[in-house]
Design a protein around this motif. Structure first.
Motif, PDB file in Angstrom:
ATOM      1  N   THR A 217      39.115   8.772   7.779  1.00 58.60           N
ATOM      2  CA  THR A 217      39.967   8.180   6.717  1.00 58.60           C
ATOM      3  C   THR A 217      40.638   6.934   6.901  1.00 58.60           C
ATOM      4  O   THR A 217      40.927   5.960   5.999  1.00 58.60           O
ATOM      5  N   LEU A 218      40.765   6.475   8.180  1.00 62.22           N
ATOM      6  CA  LEU A 218      41.512   5.186   8.549  1.00 62.22           C
ATOM      7  C   LEU A 218      40.552   4.188   8.173  1.00 62.22           C
ATOM      8  O   LEU A 218      40.676   2.947   7.697  1.00 62.22           O
ATOM      9  N   MET A 219      39.231   4.373   8.397  1.00 60.72           N
ATOM     10  CA  MET A 219      38.060   3.334   7.987  1.00 60.72           C
ATOM     11  C   MET A 219      38.030   3.243   6.836  1.00 60.72           C
ATOM     12  O   MET A 219      37.507   2.125   6.178  1.00 60.72           O
ATOM     13  N   TYR A 220      37.939   4.385   5.909  1.00 60.19           N
ATOM     14  CA  TYR A 220      38.049   4.289   4.386  1.00 60.19           C
ATOM     15  C   TYR A 220      39.011   3.256   4.105  1.00 60.19           C
ATOM     16  O   TYR A 220      38.720   2.321   3.133  1.00 60.19           O
ATOM     17  N   ASP A 221      40.132   3.132   4.533  1.00 63.67           N
ATOM     18  CA  ASP A 221      41.347   2.129   3.963  1.00 63.67           C
ATOM     19  C   ASP A 221      40.897   0.871   4.415  1.00 63.67           C
ATOM     20  O   ASP A 221      41.128  -0.306   3.695  1.00 63.67           O
ATOM     21  N   ILE A 222      40.310   0.767   5.664  1.00 60.11           N
ATOM     22  CA  ILE A 222      39.859  -0.686   6.149  1.00 60.11           C
ATOM     23  C   ILE A 222      38.773  -1.084   5.325  1.00 60.11           C
ATOM     24  O   ILE A 222      38.667  -2.419   4.958  1.00 60.11           O
ATOM     25  N   ASN A 223      37.721  -0.341   5.012  1.00 60.83           N
ATOM     26  CA  ASN A 223      36.629  -0.702   4.090  1.00 60.83           C
ATOM     27  C   ASN A 223      36.880  -1.255   2.978  1.00 60.83           C
ATOM     28  O   ASN A 223      36.532  -2.107   2.165  1.00 60.83           O
ATOM     29  N   ASN A 224      38.110  -0.738   2.276  1.00 59.33           N
ATOM     30  CA  ASN A 224      38.870  -1.094   0.991  1.00 59.33           C
ATOM     31  C   ASN A 224      40.240  -1.988   1.095  1.00 59.33           C
ATOM     32  O   ASN A 224      40.658  -2.071   0.109  1.00 59.33           O
ATOM     33  N   CYS A 225      39.962  -2.558   2.365  1.00 62.72           N
ATOM     34  CA  CYS A 225      41.211  -3.613   2.532  1.00 62.72           C
ATOM     35  C   CYS A 225      42.470  -3.074   2.218  1.00 62.72           C
ATOM     36  O   CYS A 225      43.360  -3.772   1.751  1.00 62.72           O
ATOM     37  N   LYS A 226      42.691  -1.793   2.499  1.00 65.18           N
ATOM     38  CA  LYS A 226      44.252  -1.321   2.356  1.00 65.18           C
ATOM     39  C   LYS A 226      44.877  -1.127   3.642  1.00 65.18           C
ATOM     40  O   LYS A 226      45.904  -0.308   3.615  1.00 65.18           O
ATOM     41  N   ALA A 227      44.262  -1.447   4.725  1.00 63.80           N
ATOM     42  CA  ALA A 227      44.859  -1.120   6.202  1.00 63.80           C
ATOM     43  C   ALA A 227      45.750  -2.298   6.371  1.00 63.80           C
ATOM     44  O   ALA A 227      45.525  -3.635   5.941  1.00 63.80           O
ATOM     45  N   VAL A 273      33.097   1.926  13.947  1.00 64.81           N
ATOM     46  CA  VAL A 273      32.202   1.392  13.104  1.00 64.81           C
ATOM     47  C   VAL A 273      30.833   2.305  13.053  1.00 64.81           C
ATOM     48  O   VAL A 273      30.221   2.455  12.073  1.00 64.81           O
ATOM     49  N   LYS A 274      30.647   2.746  14.318  1.00 68.79           N
ATOM     50  CA  LYS A 274      29.658   3.551  14.550  1.00 68.79           C
ATOM     51  C   LYS A 274      29.658   4.781  13.525  1.00 68.79           C
ATOM     52  O   LYS A 274      28.710   5.351  12.842  1.00 68.79           O
ATOM     53  N   LEU A 275      30.899   5.316  13.742  1.00 65.97           N
ATOM     54  CA  LEU A 275      31.223   6.639  12.683  1.00 65.97           C
ATOM     55  C   LEU A 275      30.888   6.213  11.236  1.00 65.97           C
ATOM     56  O   LEU A 275      30.475   7.013  10.488  1.00 65.97           O
ATOM     57  N   TRP A 276      31.539   5.229  10.678  1.00 63.26           N
ATOM     58  CA  TRP A 276      31.578   4.766   9.424  1.00 63.26           C
ATOM     59  C   TRP A 276      30.306   4.524   8.681  1.00 63.26           C
ATOM     60  O   TRP A 276      29.845   4.986   7.882  1.00 63.26           O
ATOM     61  N   ASN A 277      29.491   4.010   9.584  1.00 62.67           N
ATOM     62  CA  ASN A 277      28.042   3.317   9.198  1.00 62.67           C
ATOM     63  C   ASN A 277      27.085   4.669   9.128  1.00 62.67           C
ATOM     64  O   ASN A 277      26.119   4.527   8.328  1.00 62.67           O
ATOM     65  N   LYS A 278      27.401   5.636   9.812  1.00 63.94           N
ATOM     66  CA  LYS A 278      26.571   6.916   9.766  1.00 63.94           C
ATOM     67  C   LYS A 278      27.022   7.737   8.432  1.00 63.94           C
ATOM     68  O   LYS A 278      26.183   8.672   7.971  1.00 63.94           O
ATOM     69  N   ILE A 279      28.067   7.333   7.996  1.00 66.99           N
ATOM     70  CA  ILE A 279      28.635   8.411   6.710  1.00 66.99           C
ATOM     71  C   ILE A 279      27.541   7.747   5.439  1.00 66.99           C
ATOM     72  O   ILE A 279      27.556   6.495   5.175  1.00 66.99           O
ATOM     73  N   ARG A 280      27.152   8.803   4.619  1.00 66.96           N
ATOM     74  CA  ARG A 280      26.359   8.240   3.700  1.00 66.96           C
ATOM     75  C   ARG A 280      27.001   7.428   2.346  1.00 66.96           C
ATOM     76  O   ARG A 280      28.238   7.916   2.233  1.00 66.96           O
ATOM     77  N   CYS A 281      26.296   6.387   1.908  1.00 60.97           N
ATOM     78  CA  CYS A 281      27.323   5.438   0.843  1.00 60.97           C
ATOM     79  C   CYS A 281      27.581   6.437  -0.332  1.00 60.97           C
ATOM     80  O   CYS A 281      28.541   5.999  -0.664  1.00 60.97           O
ATOM     81  N   TYR A 282      27.116   7.544  -0.708  1.00 58.58           N
ATOM     82  CA  TYR A 282      27.329   8.105  -1.705  1.00 58.58           C
ATOM     83  C   TYR A 282      28.854   8.886  -1.565  1.00 58.58           C
ATOM     84  O   TYR A 282      29.737   9.220  -2.491  1.00 58.58           O
ATOM     85  N   ILE A 283      29.048   9.052  -0.285  1.00 56.31           N
ATOM     86  CA  ILE A 283      30.448   9.674   0.162  1.00 56.31           C
ATOM     87  C   ILE A 283      31.474   8.395   0.251  1.00 56.31           C
ATOM     88  O   ILE A 283      32.446   8.632  -0.080  1.00 56.31           O
ATOM     89  N   THR A 284      30.878   7.448   1.210  1.00 64.95           N
ATOM     90  CA  THR A 284      32.016   6.358   1.121  1.00 64.95           C
ATOM     91  C   THR A 284      32.566   5.654  -0.263  1.00 64.95           C
ATOM     92  O   THR A 284      33.602   4.926  -0.141  1.00 64.95           O
ATOM     93  N   ASP A 285      31.702   5.748  -1.015  1.00 69.42           N
ATOM     94  CA  ASP A 285      32.068   4.852  -2.371  1.00 69.42           C
ATOM     95  C   ASP A 285      32.915   5.939  -3.405  1.00 69.42           C
ATOM     96  O   ASP A 285      33.283   5.540  -4.486  1.00 69.42           O
ATOM     97  N   LEU A 286      33.239   7.229  -2.767  1.00 69.86           N
ATOM     98  CA  LEU A 286      34.142   8.018  -3.532  1.00 69.86           C
ATOM     99  C   LEU A 286      35.448   7.592  -3.728  1.00 69.86           C
ATOM    100  O   LEU A 286      35.986   6.941  -2.748  1.00 69.86           O
ATOM    101  N   PRO A 287      36.409   7.904  -4.655  1.00 71.78           N
ATOM    102  CA  PRO A 287      37.569   8.081  -4.660  1.00 71.78           C
ATOM    103  C   PRO A 287      38.243   8.514  -3.385  1.00 71.78           C
ATOM    104  O   PRO A 287      37.600   9.542  -2.838  1.00 71.78           O
ATOM    105  N   LYS A 288      39.450   8.097  -2.876  1.00 73.49           N
ATOM    106  CA  LYS A 288      39.933   8.526  -1.469  1.00 73.49           C
ATOM    107  C   LYS A 288      40.378   9.988  -1.609  1.00 73.49           C
ATOM    108  O   LYS A 288      39.920  10.705  -0.520  1.00 73.49           O
TER     109      LYS A 288
END
Length: 321
Positions: A217-227, A273-288
């Motif tokens: 969840t924290l990496m999601y915010d970092i990926n979307n520049c909201k951290a 980074v290792k954790l986030w890179n393993k999550i599939r793109c169709y999941i990381t692109d979803l709304p939070k």
């Protein structure tokens, strides 16, 4: 608010110390490999701090002021620095107390960054609330007991978990044992019975799965520049490192920094980074909100297939498959 405005420029008293302010709690950080040089520099800068306090008609509570020397566990201190501050009450310089750990925003940060003292602290608090569940389970319904668990146990597990979840397995097992004890009491099962079905029934994740969820969840915010900015600066996209057309750069993944130390490999900036890179793109692109729901379901799907409590590297691997 007036106090915050009043002390907002305290960091200007020194160009060497790093100040971290939260309400009336001020923490100072300085790093040096040479302990003698560290002692000399910090004492000089503390004098500058005292001058700033005096100019602003403020006093420091020496009794509540202390310091910690952070160092690797295997590297013992050859010299114990002595830090001093002028005490207006005693009208003389007084040595600050050296401690094994400090309390920072309710988190106990120890000298080896092992999280041992903090985990021991929350284990004590959780144990009391598990005891409360044991007393109430004969008098209230199971939904109420679950609410008690989520209100009096769960918050202690999740607060600061992105940091303390990097502690060694021995320390985290103390928390897992209490989680299992609480669920066995809640469902009136024997102490030796497998608790994984109870986690699934109660819709509760074990501590390692909670850690994975927290970091994701924290990496999601970092990926979307909201951290926070200082957290964003820990990470770089692979596309910013090189211009090669690789799968990592085209999919917007983060760059994995190399490290020769195990403690760095297990740090949030590497493991996240290792954790986030393993999550599939169709999941990381979803709304939070959808991302969190899908991720949680994915973690429960992994848990239902396991007969033991797997660790983070295995969870990362299974999420990516």
């Amino acid at each position: 608010m007036l106090f915050l405005l009043y002390v907002n420029d305290i960091h200007r008293c020194s160009n060497k110390l790093r100040f971290y302010l939260f309400a009336d709690d001020t923490n100072i950080l300085y790093a040096d490999k040479n302990l003698k040089d560290l002692e000399t520099t910090v004492n000089n800068e503390l004098q500058n701090l005292y001058n700033w306090l005096t100019a602003n008609k403020l006093t420091l509570n020496i009794k509540k002021s202390n310091f910690v020397i952070f160092h690797p566990y295997q590297k013992r201190l050859a010299y114990q620095p002595k830090l001093c501050m002028f005490d207006n009450e005693k009208n003389k310089y007084v040595r600050l107390e050296s401690k094994v750990y400090i309390k920072y925003l309710s988190v106990l940060v120890d000298q080896n960054l092992s999280w041992k003292y903090h985990i021991d602290s929350i284990v004590t608090k959780i144990s009391k609330n598990v005891g409360l569940i044991a007393k109430l389970r004969h008098s209230v319904t199971r939904p109420i007991l679950l609410n008690i668990y989520k209100s009096l146990v769960h918050p202690y597990l999740t607060y600061g978990l992105a940091a303390l979840g990097q502690a060694c397995k021995t320390y985290l097992n103390k928390i897992l044992i209490l989680q299992k004890r609480a669920l066995r009491l809640l469902y009136f099962t024997d102490w030796h019975e497998d608790a994984i079905p109870l986690f699934l029934e109660a819709n509760v994740l074990p501590i390692t799965f909670l850690y994975y969820e927290s970091v994701s969840t924290l990496m999601y915010d970092i990926n979307n520049c909201k951290a926070p900015t200082n957290m964003l600066n820990l990470f770089q996209k692979t596309s910013n490192i090189h211009s090669y057309n690789t799968r990592s750069s085209t999919s917007g993944k983060f760059f994995v920094k190399s490290s020769r130390l195990e403690i760095q490999n297990n740090s949030f900036s590497r493991l996240g980074v290792k954790l986030w890179n393993k999550i599939r793109c169709y999941i990381t692109d979803l709304p939070k909100r959808t991302f969190k729901r899908v991720l949680r379901k994915l973690l429960f799907d992994i848990l239902v297939k396991e007969d033991d409590y797997i660790q983070i590297p295995m969870i990362i691997q299974k999420v990516g498959t």
